[in-house]
Design a protein around this motif. Structure first.
Motif, mmCIF file in Angstrom:
data_model
loop_
_atom_site.group_PDB
_atom_site.id
_atom_site.type_symbol
_atom_site.label_atom_id
_atom_site.label_comp_id
_atom_site.label_asym_id
_atom_site.label_seq_id
_atom_site.Cartn_x
_atom_site.Cartn_y
_atom_site.Cartn_z
ATOM 1 N N LYS A 2 0.825 -1.203 0.000
ATOM 2 C CA LYS A 2 0.000 0.000 0.000
ATOM 3 C C LYS A 2 0.864 1.260 0.000
ATOM 4 N N THR A 3 1.921 1.251 0.790
ATOM 5 C CA THR A 3 2.677 2.512 0.894
ATOM 6 C C THR A 3 3.843 2.462 -0.098
ATOM 7 N N GLY A 4 4.423 3.611 -0.291
ATOM 8 C CA GLY A 4 5.591 3.653 -1.189
ATOM 9 C C GLY A 4 5.130 3.659 -2.633
ATOM 10 N N HIS A 5 6.119 3.838 -3.524
ATOM 11 C CA HIS A 5 5.757 3.953 -4.937
ATOM 12 C C HIS A 5 5.641 2.553 -5.547
ATOM 13 N N PRO A 6 4.457 2.205 -6.095
ATOM 14 C CA PRO A 6 4.377 0.901 -6.768
ATOM 15 C C PRO A 6 5.293 0.960 -7.989
ATOM 16 N N SER A 7 6.105 -0.008 -8.188
ATOM 17 C CA SER A 7 7.036 0.126 -9.324
ATOM 18 C C SER A 7 6.873 -1.048 -10.283
ATOM 19 N N GLY A 8 6.928 -2.291 -9.778
ATOM 20 C CA GLY A 8 6.854 -3.427 -10.694
ATOM 21 C C GLY A 8 5.425 -3.657 -11.146
ATOM 22 N N ASN A 9 5.280 -4.599 -12.051
ATOM 23 C CA ASN A 9 3.966 -4.903 -12.610
ATOM 24 C C ASN A 9 2.967 -5.269 -11.531
ATOM 25 N N ASN A 10 3.391 -6.052 -10.541
ATOM 26 C CA ASN A 10 2.430 -6.506 -9.517
ATOM 27 C C ASN A 10 1.866 -5.325 -8.736
ATOM 28 N N GLU A 11 2.788 -4.385 -8.380
ATOM 29 C CA GLU A 11 2.300 -3.236 -7.612
ATOM 30 C C GLU A 11 1.347 -2.408 -8.460
ATOM 31 N N ILE A 12 1.720 -2.211 -9.732
ATOM 32 C CA ILE A 12 0.846 -1.409 -10.610
ATOM 33 C C ILE A 12 -0.512 -2.102 -10.745
ATOM 34 N N GLU A 13 -0.475 -3.414 -10.979
ATOM 35 C CA GLU A 13 -1.730 -4.163 -11.111
ATOM 36 C C GLU A 13 -2.598 -3.995 -9.863
ATOM 37 N N ALA A 14 -1.958 -4.037 -8.704
ATOM 38 C CA ALA A 14 -2.726 -3.935 -7.444
ATOM 39 C C ALA A 14 -3.402 -2.564 -7.343
ATOM 40 N N VAL A 15 -2.683 -1.517 -7.756
ATOM 41 C CA VAL A 15 -3.264 -0.159 -7.713
ATOM 42 C C VAL A 15 -4.432 -0.054 -8.686
ATOM 43 N N LEU A 16 -4.242 -0.600 -9.886
ATOM 44 C CA LEU A 16 -5.318 -0.531 -10.892
ATOM 45 C C LEU A 16 -6.522 -1.334 -10.422
ATOM 46 N N GLN A 17 -6.274 -2.495 -9.828
ATOM 47 C CA GLN A 17 -7.385 -3.335 -9.362
ATOM 48 C C GLN A 17 -8.170 -2.608 -8.264
ATOM 49 N N ARG A 18 -7.431 -1.981 -7.345
ATOM 50 C CA ARG A 18 -8.120 -1.244 -6.268
ATOM 51 C C ARG A 18 -8.946 -0.096 -6.856
ATOM 52 N N ALA A 19 -8.418 0.548 -7.892
ATOM 53 C CA ALA A 19 -9.191 1.649 -8.514
ATOM 54 C C ALA A 19 -10.468 1.099 -9.138
ATOM 55 N N LEU A 20 -10.368 -0.087 -9.739
ATOM 56 C CA LEU A 20 -11.567 -0.695 -10.352
ATOM 57 C C LEU A 20 -12.564 -1.127 -9.287
ATOM 58 N N GLU A 21 -12.073 -1.321 -8.068
ATOM 59 C CA GLU A 21 -12.994 -1.688 -6.968
ATOM 60 C C GLU A 21 -13.556 -0.451 -6.276
ATOM 61 N N GLY A 22 -13.187 0.738 -6.813
ATOM 62 C CA GLY A 22 -13.754 1.966 -6.250
ATOM 63 C C GLY A 22 -12.847 2.689 -5.271
ATOM 64 N N ASN A 23 -11.600 2.223 -5.151
ATOM 65 C CA ASN A 23 -10.659 2.904 -4.232
ATOM 66 C C ASN A 23 -9.658 3.722 -5.040
ATOM 67 N N ARG A 24 -9.826 5.031 -5.018
ATOM 68 C CA ARG A 24 -8.944 5.854 -5.874
ATOM 69 C C ARG A 24 -7.504 5.759 -5.386
#
Ligand code: SAM
Ligand code: MD0
Ligand code: SF4
Length: 372
Positions: A2-24
């Motif tokens: 959750k914290t820090g800059h997502p850098s690799g694909n997994n972190e980016i995917e997790a951020v995008l998935q959370r956005a699709l679940e309604g968490n900006r």
């Protein structure tokens, strides 16, 4: 993570998935997403943006007709061809009847909104019948002729005048800060007040107008500046948010070396979609014409702006003539691009319904969720 800059694909995917679940995304995630340039990651970001656009708007796209009715201006913005010190420019002021006719033809062609734009023309920006009263009468007559929403992009206006224009039929006020980095603002808009330009948008909201905020890319801003602008747009609760890439021209003091990398505008646009999934986000034809439309729609835009009909003698802003006389900035001209993106012109009532919900209860727009 959750914290820090997502850098690799997994972190980016997790951020995008959370956005699709309604968490900006949070500020640090926004900053990291803004820096994405690796093709696969950018493609995933755009895909997430399109999914969110569909969830709130389906295939609906809205079109804005653009009527640049006076190119006189008292200001000297370093990025603008129409700045006061540009003596090489043929300027024009369209007559009231020409403005009404041009707006009417755009409405008849099927645009959802008419954007009445001018430089900060001293002739209009003064008290009395030749100034604000003339502008008010123009808005009233255009609104009566077009029978649809009207935007005023008339520069800095006193609150009292904004109220009068809202009463005369204006629905939107567009007045872009360009950047929320004050030092850069002062460089871009010398002699103008950052605070007054920001306050005018708040005054417009109090006057009952919907508000558009916009920034420029490629004028010396950093990604931190852009992240700061997204936060400012959130503070403003802007109804429409945009980014446009600066278009350098021979007569413009701001050097071409400052232009943005090709992905800065579309990546920022897609990040805006993740942060503001229920808002209007334009793809402007004024920056790269019809050629540049698909990439902006693929990044999550749901408004096409700066439609200008041929034969009217009306200019664009960044590009005065691009794609105008060959009718590429018309509803017919852009329809094939919308089709290729699986998008469609929205019915006018859908646009008016969205506006009514934004004006009555902005939160209500968030509730209009469609299955992805
Ligand atoms: N005079 C009004 C004002 O400044 O708000 C309206 C004129 S026009 C709509 C103003 C906007 O066009 C600016 O705020 C800027 O964002 C954009 N613009 C002007 N020159 C540009 C250029 N060369 N490249 C890209 N965008 C430009
Ligand atoms: C556009 N040329 O949408 C117009 C302009 C002003 N409200 C809009 C910058 O690109
Ligand atoms: Fe004038 Fe607007 Fe151009 Fe600035 S951006 S010089 S205020 S027309």
């Amino acid at each position: 993570m959750k914290t820090g800059h997502p850098s690799g694909n997994n972190e980016i995917e997790a951020v995008l998935q959370r956005a699709l679940e309604g968490n900006r995304p949070d500020p640090s995630e926004i900053r990291r997403l803004l820096a994405l340039r690796q093709r696969g990651q950018v493609a995933r970001l755009f895909q997430a943006a399109r999914k969110l656009r569909y969830r709130f708007f389906g295939p609906d796209v809205f079109l804005y007709g653009f009527v640049y009715f006076s190119t006189y201006c008292r200001n000297n913005c370093r990025f603008c061809h129409f700045r006061s010190s540009n003596g090489q420019l043929h300027r024009y002021r369209k007559s009231e009847s020409d403005i009404i006719d041009a707006a009417g033809r755009l409405a008849d062609a099927g645009v959802h909104l008419i954007d009445l734009t001018m430089g900060e023309d001293p002739r209009y920006l003064q008290a009395g019948e030749n100034g604000y009263d003339r502008l008010t009468q123009l808005v009233r007559k255009v609104k009566r002729r077009v029978g649809r929403p009207v935007m005023i992009s008339t520069g800095l206006m006193p609150e009292k005048v904004l109220k009068t224009l809202a009463h005369a039929g204006a629905d939107w006020y567009a007045c872009y800060q360009e950047t929320h980095n004050r030092t850069l603002f002062e460089h871009l808009r010398p002699g103008q007040s950052y605070a007054s330009r920001w306050q005018a948008k708040k005054d417009a909201r109090r006057a009952g107008l919907l508000v558009e905020e916009g920034i420029l890319a490629g004028v010396g801003e950093t990604l931190d500046d852009i992240a700061g602008s997204i936060a400012a747009m959130d503070d403003l609760n802007a109804d429409q948010v945009r980014i446009m890439t600066f278009v350098p021209r021979g007569t413009i003091p701001l050097g071409p070396c400052l232009t943005a990398d090709d992905l800065r505008e579309p990546v920022t646009l897609a990040v805006m979609r993740l942060v503001f999934p229920d808002r209007l986000i334009p793809a402007s034809l004024d920056i790269a014409g019809l050629e540049g439309l698909k990439m902006r729609l693929d990044a999550g835009a749901n408004v096409v702006t700066s439609l200008v009909l041929p034969g009217e003698g009306l200019a664009g802003v960044a590009h005065r003539r691009l794609d105008i006389e060959d009718a590429r900035r018309t509803p017919e001209g852009i329809l094939p691009v919308l089709d290729s993106c699986g998008l469609a012109l929205a019915p006018l009532p859908d646009y008016q319904d969205w506006m009514a919900r934004r004006q009555s209860d902005p939160e209500r727009c968030l509730k209009r969720v469609r299955p992805v």
